[in-house]
Design an enzyme around this catalytic site. Structure first.
Site, PDB file in Angstrom:
ATOM      1  N   LYS A  39      63.587 -20.832 -34.383  1.00  0.00           N
ATOM      2  CA  LYS A  39      62.550 -20.444 -35.339  1.00  0.00           C
ATOM      3  C   LYS A  39      61.482 -21.520 -35.538  1.00  0.00           C
ATOM      4  O   LYS A  39      60.412 -21.233 -36.086  1.00  0.00           O
ATOM      5  CB  LYS A  39      63.195 -20.053 -36.668  1.00  0.00           C
ATOM      6  CG  LYS A  39      63.983 -18.746 -36.555  1.00  0.00           C
ATOM      7  CD  LYS A  39      64.935 -18.518 -37.700  1.00  0.00           C
ATOM      8  CE  LYS A  39      65.731 -17.238 -37.443  1.00  0.00           C
ATOM      9  NZ  LYS A  39      66.957 -17.156 -38.238  1.00  0.00           N
ATOM     10  N   SER A  97      69.321 -20.699 -34.510  1.00  0.00           N
ATOM     11  CA  SER A  97      68.108 -20.469 -35.310  1.00  0.00           C
ATOM     12  C   SER A  97      67.103 -21.608 -35.266  1.00  0.00           C
ATOM     13  O   SER A  97      66.018 -21.490 -35.845  1.00  0.00           O
ATOM     14  CB  SER A  97      68.489 -20.191 -36.762  1.00  0.00           C
ATOM     15  OG  SER A  97      68.994 -18.884 -36.891  1.00  0.00           O
ATOM     16  N   SER A 108      66.465 -18.593 -43.116  1.00  0.00           N
ATOM     17  CA  SER A 108      66.808 -18.308 -41.714  1.00  0.00           C
ATOM     18  C   SER A 108      66.939 -16.809 -41.466  1.00  0.00           C
ATOM     19  O   SER A 108      67.849 -16.350 -40.758  1.00  0.00           O
ATOM     20  CB  SER A 108      68.104 -19.018 -41.306  1.00  0.00           C
ATOM     21  OG  SER A 108      68.157 -19.191 -39.913  1.00  0.00           O
TER      22      SER A 108
END
Length: 360
Positions: free
Chosen positions: A142, A139, A196
């Site tokens: 991101k 993640s 997240s």
């Protein structure tokens, strides 16, 4: 037949004195006009000289022939081969931390696959281990999704959630969005970064670029523009894909670029975010998204003299446990720290503390 001045005087009925006065006035007027013409010509010449000086000093002086690594004919500002030659390290970018290999690994041994600590103000790499190796970022992807959203999106847009949010792995981290929910793009961005949320990432991508694939193309374009040459994205959330990868150094480049946005700095500094929006039936929904960063949840404590400002976590079976963050010393000087693929969450934060302890 041309008449003389005397004939003209007599014909017009002027006395000799009046006529002499008129002739003198005419001479003075011609003299003044000549003087004005000379002044105007001088001003035009001066303006031309000033224009040339401005052109030369402001524009022409910058038209130097580009040399490696910013070769005009090379791709991505010529950064594709900068890491192959120590001699071009300084030329890569005067405002970036640059190294060609490992740094300080003899004084600090980490089990994590890749890690680094960057001193932003002094543009110095304080620690580096395998920072150019391509790895799954989970993640931490991101960070780029946020950067592209801030660059191309309008955070005030109201976005209706579509079935696109369902195209993620079951059991992955989400904001628990439902088809038909109506949120602002800003709320989705905060949810994606703080909680997240993979569902929020998918919806952000579709809204900003028209489709997830188009958004991923923007992510890769932005990576190329930043000189992130060991990066390729296939999705906006970071779930595992063999063609989805980045490196510690590229994460630093992305993080550093995102830090130029005040909204990004606000997002990463929050331990939670409260959002109110409506569902498909128009009913009010209220939710608080909590940070996944253990420094913010109280499960981890930074070393003495170090303040954790914020960052992004990432975890998948392929990527291991990952963390990228910005920290500050007691004087407020910023640092970017990145760890990829620790073997456990406890190990991740223990090794991050070892890394941050290098901050003096």
């Amino acid at each position: 037949m041309k008449c003389t001045d005397e004939e003209a005087r007599i014909r017009l009925g002027y006395t000799e004195r009046e006529w002499a006065r008129l002739l003198e006035q005419e001479r003075q007027e011609k003299k003044k006009n000549r003087r004005l013409a000379l002044i105007l010509a001088g001003l035009l010449l001066l303006a031309a000289c000033m224009g040339f000086l401005v052109y030369y000093l402001v524009f022409r002086s910058h038209d130097y022939t580009l040399s490696f690594p910013y070769e005009s004919t090379d791709t991505v500002l010529g950064v594709g081969t900068i890491l192959d030659d120590l001699d071009v390290e300084e030329g890569f970018a005067s405002d970036l931390c640059v190294t060609t290999g490992d740094v300080n690994t003899s004084s600090l041994s980490l089990d994590s696959y890749s890690a680094a600590l960057f001193d932003i103000n002094d543009q110095e790499v304080l620690y580096a281990k395998d920072i150019f190796t391509e790895r799954s970022p989970a993640s931490i992807t991101k960070l780029m999704t946020a950067l592209v959203t801030l660059k191309y999106g309008n955070l005030d847009d109201q976005v209706t959630v579509t079935s696109t949010i369902l195209d993620i792995e079951e059991g992955s981290s989400v904001c628990d969005l439902k088809v038909g929910d109506v949120l602002s793009l800003k709320q989705m961005l905060y949810g994606m970064m703080i909680a997240s949320g993979n569902d929020a990432a998918m919806m952000i991508a579709e809204h900003v670029a028209g489709s997830v694939d188009a958004f991923v193309a923007l992510m890769n374009e932005e990576a190329e523009a930043l000189g992130a040459t060991n990066t390729h994205f296939t999705n906006p959330h970071g779930l595992t894909d063999s063609e989805h990868y980045t490196s510690v150094y590229d994460i630093y480049l992305i993080f550093n670029a995102a830090m130029q946005y005040d909204t990004f700095l606000d997002i990463i500094n929050r331990d939670n975010y409260y959002a109110e929006y409506t569902d498909a039936d128009g009913n009010a929904v209220a939710v608080t998204w909590d940070s996944t960063n253990q420094y913010f949840t109280g499960s981890a404590t930074a070393p003495d003299g170090v303040v954790i400002y914020g960052g992004k976590t990432g975890t998948t079976s392929d990527a291991g446990y990952c963390l990228s963050l910005m920290a500050k010393d007691l004087y407020g000087n910023p640092y970017i720290a990145v760890i990829l693929h620790a073997d456990s969450k406890d190990s991740l934060y223990a090794e991050m503390n070892s890394l941050l302890a290098l901050i003096e």
